[in-house]
Design an enzyme around this catalytic site. Structure first.
Site, PDB file in Angstrom:
ATOM      1  N   SER A  99       1.458  -8.269   1.702  1.00  0.00           N
ATOM      2  CA  SER A  99       1.913  -8.303   0.304  1.00  0.00           C
ATOM      3  C   SER A  99       3.151  -7.462   0.017  1.00  0.00           C
ATOM      4  O   SER A  99       3.701  -7.556  -1.076  1.00  0.00           O
ATOM      5  CB  SER A  99       0.787  -7.882  -0.634  1.00  0.00           C
ATOM      6  OG  SER A  99      -0.009  -9.009  -0.897  1.00  0.00           O
ATOM      7  N   LYS A 149       5.993  -9.412  -1.189  1.00  0.00           N
ATOM      8  CA  LYS A 149       6.138  -9.827  -2.599  1.00  0.00           C
ATOM      9  C   LYS A 149       7.312  -9.102  -3.277  1.00  0.00           C
ATOM     10  O   LYS A 149       7.906  -9.615  -4.222  1.00  0.00           O
ATOM     11  CB  LYS A 149       4.819  -9.598  -3.353  1.00  0.00           C
ATOM     12  CG  LYS A 149       3.701 -10.545  -2.861  1.00  0.00           C
ATOM     13  CD  LYS A 149       2.378 -10.308  -3.558  1.00  0.00           C
ATOM     14  CE  LYS A 149       1.328 -11.372  -3.288  1.00  0.00           C
ATOM     15  NZ  LYS A 149       0.694 -11.368  -1.980  1.00  0.00           N
ATOM     16  N   TYR A 151       4.715 -19.255   0.872  1.00  0.00           N
ATOM     17  CA  TYR A 151       3.951 -18.034   0.556  1.00  0.00           C
ATOM     18  C   TYR A 151       3.291 -17.455   1.816  1.00  0.00           C
ATOM     19  O   TYR A 151       3.389 -16.255   2.092  1.00  0.00           O
ATOM     20  CB  TYR A 151       2.898 -18.349  -0.529  1.00  0.00           C
ATOM     21  CG  TYR A 151       1.964 -17.200  -0.760  1.00  0.00           C
ATOM     22  CD1 TYR A 151       2.347 -16.122  -1.549  1.00  0.00           C
ATOM     23  CD2 TYR A 151       0.713 -17.152  -0.153  1.00  0.00           C
ATOM     24  CE1 TYR A 151       1.504 -15.028  -1.733  1.00  0.00           C
ATOM     25  CE2 TYR A 151      -0.131 -16.072  -0.327  1.00  0.00           C
ATOM     26  CZ  TYR A 151       0.263 -15.012  -1.116  1.00  0.00           C
ATOM     27  OH  TYR A 151      -0.567 -13.931  -1.283  1.00  0.00           O
ATOM     28  N   TYR A 192      -2.577  -3.081  -5.865  1.00  0.00           N
ATOM     29  CA  TYR A 192      -3.869  -3.699  -6.214  1.00  0.00           C
ATOM     30  C   TYR A 192      -4.442  -2.996  -7.441  1.00  0.00           C
ATOM     31  O   TYR A 192      -3.713  -2.712  -8.371  1.00  0.00           O
ATOM     32  CB  TYR A 192      -4.822  -3.701  -5.012  1.00  0.00           C
ATOM     33  CG  TYR A 192      -4.168  -4.273  -3.769  1.00  0.00           C
ATOM     34  CD1 TYR A 192      -3.771  -5.613  -3.752  1.00  0.00           C
ATOM     35  CD2 TYR A 192      -3.906  -3.494  -2.654  1.00  0.00           C
ATOM     36  CE1 TYR A 192      -3.138  -6.147  -2.636  1.00  0.00           C
ATOM     37  CE2 TYR A 192      -3.280  -4.023  -1.533  1.00  0.00           C
ATOM     38  CZ  TYR A 192      -2.893  -5.349  -1.538  1.00  0.00           C
ATOM     39  OH  TYR A 192      -2.265  -5.873  -0.454  1.00  0.00           O
ATOM     40  N   VAL A 233      -2.172  -5.623   2.877  1.00  0.00           N
ATOM     41  CA  VAL A 233      -3.439  -5.440   3.610  1.00  0.00           C
ATOM     42  C   VAL A 233      -3.235  -5.240   5.113  1.00  0.00           C
ATOM     43  O   VAL A 233      -4.192  -4.967   5.826  1.00  0.00           O
ATOM     44  CB  VAL A 233      -4.451  -6.594   3.368  1.00  0.00           C
ATOM     45  CG1 VAL A 233      -4.942  -6.596   1.945  1.00  0.00           C
ATOM     46  CG2 VAL A 233      -3.879  -7.935   3.772  1.00  0.00           C
TER      47      VAL A 233
END
Ligand code: GLU
Length: 304
Positions: A65, A68, A188, A240, A258
């Site tokens: 992530s 992102k 993605y 998160y 992660v």
């Protein structure tokens, strides 16, 4: 001024006895499950180009992530303000792959750092560029080394990404995704699969501590305002459900993944990346959080 190399070495030394003792490596795909927990790397690059690194700082890991951040950067570059028509900027207070909130909010993801948000940014990007190629070009250009996808990870993400597939189709059902869901998801999953080291990430994120300017060339990657906004989103939505804990303990904008990596920004001063694969319950790297806390305690650096 602190000698950053010494600070990072001290942090790596003091965490060594804890390596592999607590937390759990992400296990939803085999390529992540088999990464040994007992790794720790840390690297930083200052706004004026001084670098320091310690531990497994040049070992590649799955950035997950953290990608992102760069998908959002491409979105800001290509789409500009219209990006925000279909994506919010509030912390979600829900799991990063939650469907519930998306239902009550008519397919508009809370922010670009939850899965639905990154999928929505990816869909917008597809109008302007080939986002698979664009992200590798962006990252390779930023850290001045070739950056690649890990095709095994990308394929496993696609095989097991049932929730992401659901999120994309759900948004499509609300008319919030223009492209075919499978096309958007392929991008993605590839973005999640990027492999980089702490040192490469500390370099690549350098524009975030330099008002948007490229870490080496000084050319604008983002405007100063856009870079501040990315930092604001990192602080409020980048870790998160632990953004409060990060603000309290660390006090820096951070984005985690992660795979166990965390990128942190000290605006106008430096960017930092830590990696240790064992995660705590919130999905953030356990020793990564400890290391960042030690770094800010030792240097006094914070946005507060
Ligand atoms: N590839 C993961 C997913 O889409 C992202 C995990 C992460 O948050 O780092 O579920």
């Amino acid at each position: 001024m602190d000698d950053y190399q010494l600070v990072l070495e001290d942090i790596a030394d003091s965490l060594r006895p804890e390596l592999g003792k607590a937390g759990h490596v992400a296990s939803y795909i085999p390529a992540l499950a088999r990464v040994p927990a007992a790794h720790f790397g840390i690297a930083l690059r200052t706004a004026d180009g001084v670098e320091a690194h310690a531990g497994d700082s040049t070992t590649g890991f799955s950035i997950q992530s953290i990608s992102k951040l760069f998908t959002l950067t491409l979105g800001m570059q290509h789409v500009g303000e219209r990006l925000w028509e279909r994506i919010g900027r509030e912390p979600s207070g829900n799991p990063f792959n939650s469907l519930l909130q998306l239902e009550s909010e008519q397919g508009i993801p809370r922010n670009p750092f939850i899965n639905a948000g990154a999928i929505a940014v990816t869909d917008r990007l597809l109008h302007y560029c080939d986002p698979k190629r664009a992200v590798l070009e962006l990252l390779s250009g930023l850290c001045e080394e070739p950056v690649r996808f890990d095709e095994e990870v990308a394929a496993s993400e696609a095989e097991t990404g049932f929730r992401n597939i659901a999120l994309a189709n759900f948004m499509k059902g609300f008319g919030r995704i223009d492209h075919d869901a499978q096309t958007v998801l392929d991008v993605y999953f590839h973005h999640c699969s990027i492999r980089m080291s702490c040192l490469q990430l500390a370099r690549a994120a350098g524009y975030l501590c330099r008002d948007g300017l490229h870490p080496y060339s000084g050319e604008p990657v983002l405007t100063g305002r856009q870079a501040r906004r990315v930092n604001a989103l990192m602080l409020t939505c980048g870790t998160y459900d632990a953004a409060g804990e990060f603000a309290f303990r660390i006090g820096l904008p951070c984005k985690s993944g992660v795979g166990g990596g965390i990128v942190a920004v000290v605006p106008d001063k430096l960017t930092l990346c830590v990696w240790s694969p064992a995660l705590e319950e919130s999905g953030n790297s356990l020793l990564g959080m400890k290391a960042l806390e030690m770094f800010t305690a030792r240097t006094g650096l914070s946005v507060f």
